[in-house]
Motif scaffolding. Structure first.
Motif, short mmCIF file in Angstrom:
data_model
loop_
_atom_site.label_atom_id
_atom_site.label_comp_id
_atom_site.label_asym_id
_atom_site.label_seq_id
_atom_site.Cartn_x
_atom_site.Cartn_y
_atom_site.Cartn_z
N GLN A 118 -34.56 3.80 0.83
CA GLN A 118 -34.87 4.07 -0.66
C GLN A 118 -35.75 5.42 -0.59
O GLN A 118 -35.53 6.10 -1.27
CB GLN A 118 -35.77 3.10 -1.38
CG GLN A 118 -34.81 1.74 -1.74
CD GLN A 118 -33.67 2.02 -2.71
OE1 GLN A 118 -33.88 2.70 -3.62
NE2 GLN A 118 -32.53 1.47 -2.52
N LEU A 154 -34.78 9.12 -2.26
CA LEU A 154 -35.75 9.69 -3.02
C LEU A 154 -35.72 11.14 -2.61
O LEU A 154 -36.04 12.08 -3.43
CB LEU A 154 -37.03 8.96 -2.88
CG LEU A 154 -38.17 9.52 -3.78
CD1 LEU A 154 -37.84 9.55 -5.28
CD2 LEU A 154 -39.63 8.92 -3.52
N ARG A 208 -32.69 13.04 -3.46
CA ARG A 208 -32.76 13.45 -4.93
C ARG A 208 -33.70 14.56 -5.11
O ARG A 208 -33.40 15.49 -6.15
CB ARG A 208 -33.12 12.39 -5.66
CG ARG A 208 -32.22 11.15 -5.88
CD ARG A 208 -32.48 10.42 -7.28
NE ARG A 208 -33.53 9.58 -6.99
CZ ARG A 208 -33.61 8.48 -6.33
NH1 ARG A 208 -32.52 7.73 -5.92
NH2 ARG A 208 -34.89 7.62 -6.25
N LYS A 209 -34.98 14.76 -4.41
CA LYS A 209 -35.88 15.72 -4.32
C LYS A 209 -34.95 17.11 -3.93
O LYS A 209 -35.32 18.22 -4.54
CB LYS A 209 -37.03 15.52 -4.08
CG LYS A 209 -37.76 14.40 -4.53
CD LYS A 209 -38.21 14.66 -6.11
CE LYS A 209 -39.04 13.46 -6.71
NZ LYS A 209 -39.42 13.90 -8.06
#
Length: 258
Positions: A242, A246, A249-250
């Motif tokens: 996860q 994350l 995605r950034k």
């Protein structure tokens, strides 16, 4: 979209609750012996005791930190070596011809098949364990990089060159960003591959680590300790995945967007 995500999250939670209920029923009805399948209460109690008193005289947190250090060191080394080599192999055919067949030869071999050789070559200390995990983590990143480079739209490269972009500019502004989604997929896969190898890495000449704890507990039929170790590895693996999603995605915020 958020409502839809909440719906699927609810399904996931319900799935795990059902599994826990089935587990509780199976152990409560004594369908299987406790030595084979300890009850949830037994596993929780064992985890609390291990957290307080450790295992084999070593704190549980130390077992965990040693395993994470081995794992993250190996994955880190794989990232800084496999990404450059994979990108070069995807772009330069002679580099691909030199390295790809070697990596493809090593990739399907089970880790335990060459672990003894690693011990003979580099010793029984930490180096052999990290090298074993490194070899497990290397191939997924390498292959993902090649795949990412080969998916780059040739028209983008031609357009950049027609505007006067150098090879270095094309690489850093077009090829590398375009390959990033595949690279992150490869990193996530490599963490999973290294995780599946960590127990094997801690089987030989180790006296600490979650993987070693699981193996040692199996010798004495301590299934509750084994379950604690398995849950620690599983939950940590989910958290790491996860975190990587994350970060992806950034950094790769444009992925999946038209």
């Amino acid at each position: 979209m958020k409502a839809k995500n909440r719906k699927y999250l609810g399904i996931t939670v319900i799935t795990w609750l059902v599994l826990l209920i089935v587990w509780q029923l199976v152990t409560a009805l004594k369908i299987t012996p406790e030595i084979l399948l300890p009850s949830p209460e037994k596993v929780i109690t064992t985890f609390i005791n291990l957290s307080k008193y450790g295992y084999n005289g070593i704190p549980l947190w130390y077992h965990f930190m040693i395993t994470m250090l081995r794992l993250l060191s190996a994955v880190g080394l794989a990232i800084i070596t496999a990404i450059p080599l994979g990108l070069l192999s995807g772009r330069i055919k002679i580099v691909y011809a030199i390295f790809d067949s070697i990596i493809q030869f090593i990739r399907p071999i089970p880790p335990l098949a060459y672990y003894t050789l690693l011990i003979l070559w580099v010793g029984i200390g930490e180096t052999s364990k990290v090298v074993l995990l490194y070899l497990a983590a290397f191939a997924p990143i390498y292959l993902a990089c090649i795949s990412g480079v080969r998916k780059v739209n040739v028209d983008y490269i031609k357009s950049a060159r027609s505007l006067g972009a150098s090879s270095t500019q094309v690489f850093f502004h077009i090829i590398f960003p375009s390959a990033l989604p595949d690279i992150f997929t490869g990193i996530r896969t490599s963490v999973g591959m290294a995780y599946t190898t960590v127990v094997a890495a801690e089987m030989v000449a180790a006296t600490y680590g979650i993987g070693w704890m699981i193996v040692n507990a199996s010798k004495y039929l301590k299934s509750d300790v084994m379950f604690v170790g398995i849950f620690i590895l599983g939950i940590t693996g989910v958290i790491l995945d996860q975190l990587l999603k994350l970060i992806e995605r950034k950094i790769v915020f444009w992925s999946g967007k038209s």
